[in-house]
Design a protein around this motif. Sequence first.
Motif, PDB file in Angstrom:
ATOM      1  N   VAL A  13      -1.013   4.450  -0.969  1.00  0.00           N
ATOM      2  CA  VAL A  13      -1.904   4.957   0.073  1.00  0.00           C
ATOM      3  C   VAL A  13      -1.085   5.646   1.175  1.00  0.00           C
ATOM      4  CG1 VAL A  13      -3.791   4.383   1.636  1.00  0.00           C
ATOM      5  CG2 VAL A  13      -3.440   3.025  -0.429  1.00  0.00           C
ATOM      6  N   LYS A  14       0.055   5.084   1.485  1.00  0.00           N
ATOM      7  CA  LYS A  14       0.938   5.720   2.467  1.00  0.00           C
ATOM      8  C   LYS A  14       1.353   7.110   1.977  1.00  0.00           C
ATOM      9  CE  LYS A  14       2.990   1.398   4.202  1.00  0.00           C
ATOM     10  NZ  LYS A  14       4.240   0.619   4.306  1.00  0.00           N
TER      11      LYS A  14
ATOM     12  N   SER B  44      -8.369  -4.585   3.193  1.00  0.00           N
ATOM     13  CA  SER B  44      -7.277  -3.974   2.418  1.00  0.00           C
ATOM     14  C   SER B  44      -6.371  -3.101   3.295  1.00  0.00           C
ATOM     15  CB  SER B  44      -7.842  -3.147   1.264  1.00  0.00           C
ATOM     16  OG  SER B  44      -8.753  -2.167   1.725  1.00  0.00           O
TER      17      SER B  44
ATOM     18  N   VAL C 143      -4.552  -6.202  -0.769  1.00  0.00           N
ATOM     19  CA  VAL C 143      -3.117  -6.447  -0.631  1.00  0.00           C
ATOM     20  C   VAL C 143      -2.740  -7.737  -1.353  1.00  0.00           C
ATOM     21  CG1 VAL C 143      -1.215  -6.748   1.003  1.00  0.00           C
ATOM     22  CG2 VAL C 143      -3.171  -5.304   1.602  1.00  0.00           C
TER      23      VAL C 143
ATOM     24  N   GLN D 178       0.822  -1.221   0.000  1.00  0.00           N
ATOM     25  CA  GLN D 178       0.000   0.000   0.000  1.00  0.00           C
ATOM     26  C   GLN D 178       0.857   1.274   0.000  1.00  0.00           C
ATOM     27  OE1 GLN D 178      -2.736  -0.671  -0.804  1.00  0.00           O
ATOM     28  NE2 GLN D 178      -3.930  -2.056   0.464  1.00  0.00           N
TER      29      GLN D 178
ATOM     30  N   VAL E   2      -7.917   2.114  -2.175  1.00  0.00           N
ATOM     31  CA  VAL E   2      -7.055   1.179  -1.446  1.00  0.00           C
ATOM     32  C   VAL E   2      -7.302  -0.219  -1.996  1.00  0.00           C
ATOM     33  CG1 VAL E   2      -6.359   0.345   0.824  1.00  0.00           C
ATOM     34  CG2 VAL E   2      -7.295   2.657   0.584  1.00  0.00           C
TER      35      VAL E   2
ATOM     36  N   LYS F  34      -7.473  -0.386   5.435  1.00  0.00           N
ATOM     37  CA  LYS F  34      -7.888   1.021   5.602  1.00  0.00           C
ATOM     38  C   LYS F  34      -7.813   1.454   7.069  1.00  0.00           C
ATOM     39  CE  LYS F  34     -11.956   0.329   3.692  1.00  0.00           C
ATOM     40  NZ  LYS F  34     -11.844  -1.106   3.354  1.00  0.00           N
TER      41      LYS F  34
END
Length: 514
Positions: free
Chosen positions: A204-205, A226, A396, A201, A393, A228
């Motif tokens: 997203v980070k 995922s 994974v 992710q 997101v 969140k």
Amino acid sequence: MLSQVLSASTYGIEAFVVKVETHIETGLFAFAIVGLPDSSVKESRERVNAAIKNSGFKFPNKKITVNLAPADIKKEGSQFDLPIAVGILSATDQIQSDVLDKFIILGELALDGTLRPIHGALPIAMSARNNGLKGIILPKENAKEAAIVSDIEVYPMSSLTEVVNFLNSEHQILNPFKVDINEIFNQESKYTIDFSDVKGQENVKRALEVAAAGGHNLIMIGPPGSGKTMLAKRLPTILPPMTLEEALETTKIHSVAGILPPNTALVATRPFRAPHHTISDSALVGGGTIPRPGEISLAHHGVLFLDELPEFNRNVLEVLRQPLEDKKVTISRTKMTVEYPANFMLVCAMNPCPCGNLGNPYQQCTCTPAQIQKYMGKISGPLLDRIDIHIEVPAVKYAELVGKSSGETSAQIRERVIRAREIQIRRFKGRRNLFKNADMQTREIREFCKIDSDGENLLKNAITKLGLSARAYDKILKVARTIADLAGSENIKPEHLSEAIQYRSLDRNLWGLT
């Protein structure tokens, strides 16, 4: 027989001194408390009676009148037990002290005379200092919290007997309780979680880093599992460290709300509040007969996380709109109006559809377009207007989940965030209520978010070809300004705009929102 003892009560996150006046006269036994007490104060009659007798003192079988002045302000809480008991003992000469007008006295009494902790010790200690009093006498569980305030003496007590002995003589030899505020601040300002715990992710980070750097509100859309919630919980760890002023203000709110743990001196890490989607609007913004702070105030200087956003009642979400703009909430009642600070980052999470599998390569979505449209339509446009960053997101991948490599730590990301915030502080110096890029209004956007012709063309194509709404224009510019600050760039470049455009997923027609 008349005595006067000083105590205190809270109003919002501030405190005011209350004079507990006790009058005892001969007559049939009666015990009246006047001065707008609520039920918890009225119930102190039974607690005080039992505590005095069980502590070995004599309770007068006479007519007792206790007045809480000023009498035109509502009083609540059990902290008046101890000052009422001290007032009765003083009026009957069982306490003979010349320091009753120099100390604020407060505490809840158990039936055996022991003291229990109270709410609002920090603002009350501040009030004692501001009124030029010598100090404060309170339960030992609240000692650290009150001792944060300098220039007053704090005397922690464990029982009514100990208080009586102190007032009669021992105040001359007891040493006040002291704490090292810098040591406590350093000890309490450590997090137990870290961004390196999150596998994969990376995109997203990066979005969370941008949100933290500019103070932008953010929403994450992705299938269940995922990450969140895991990501949202770690957002406070990359925000700039709290200043002592922020920590004191946050501690006052938590103290008044009664959620500060016993023997805790300070809230030195940024709050993370994640209310359940069944929460009421009054619990979210604050309320009650005597208004108490809600979740948005408890998240002050921190993060308010709303998971499963479409599951919240629409009226609950709509009450967020004004606090998000004003950074405060005003709660009005017939006889009082209380204002609580509410400067927080809003972070939301939701599934892309009712079943949660839209766009998930590993699971098939079973929702119809109408169901998806209805689901996404639960979020109003005005609320989305106040959310700058939308990020998808994805689920994974297995290789990332079992991989041994970990990403950057929170400390590494936080260094970049702090540098970006310092740039913004210099940029907005001297401007009222403007500290970070998310605070910019139209005038500041035009002044600080200028772009060249290439950037204009890029933004025009994004709005026309990608189906972005008109409201996305200012949001993209503000986020691009933050991305440029993270890169140390004075000007907003096309690559900064390109990244900002990617953070407007909910504005695209494919989500059913225009």
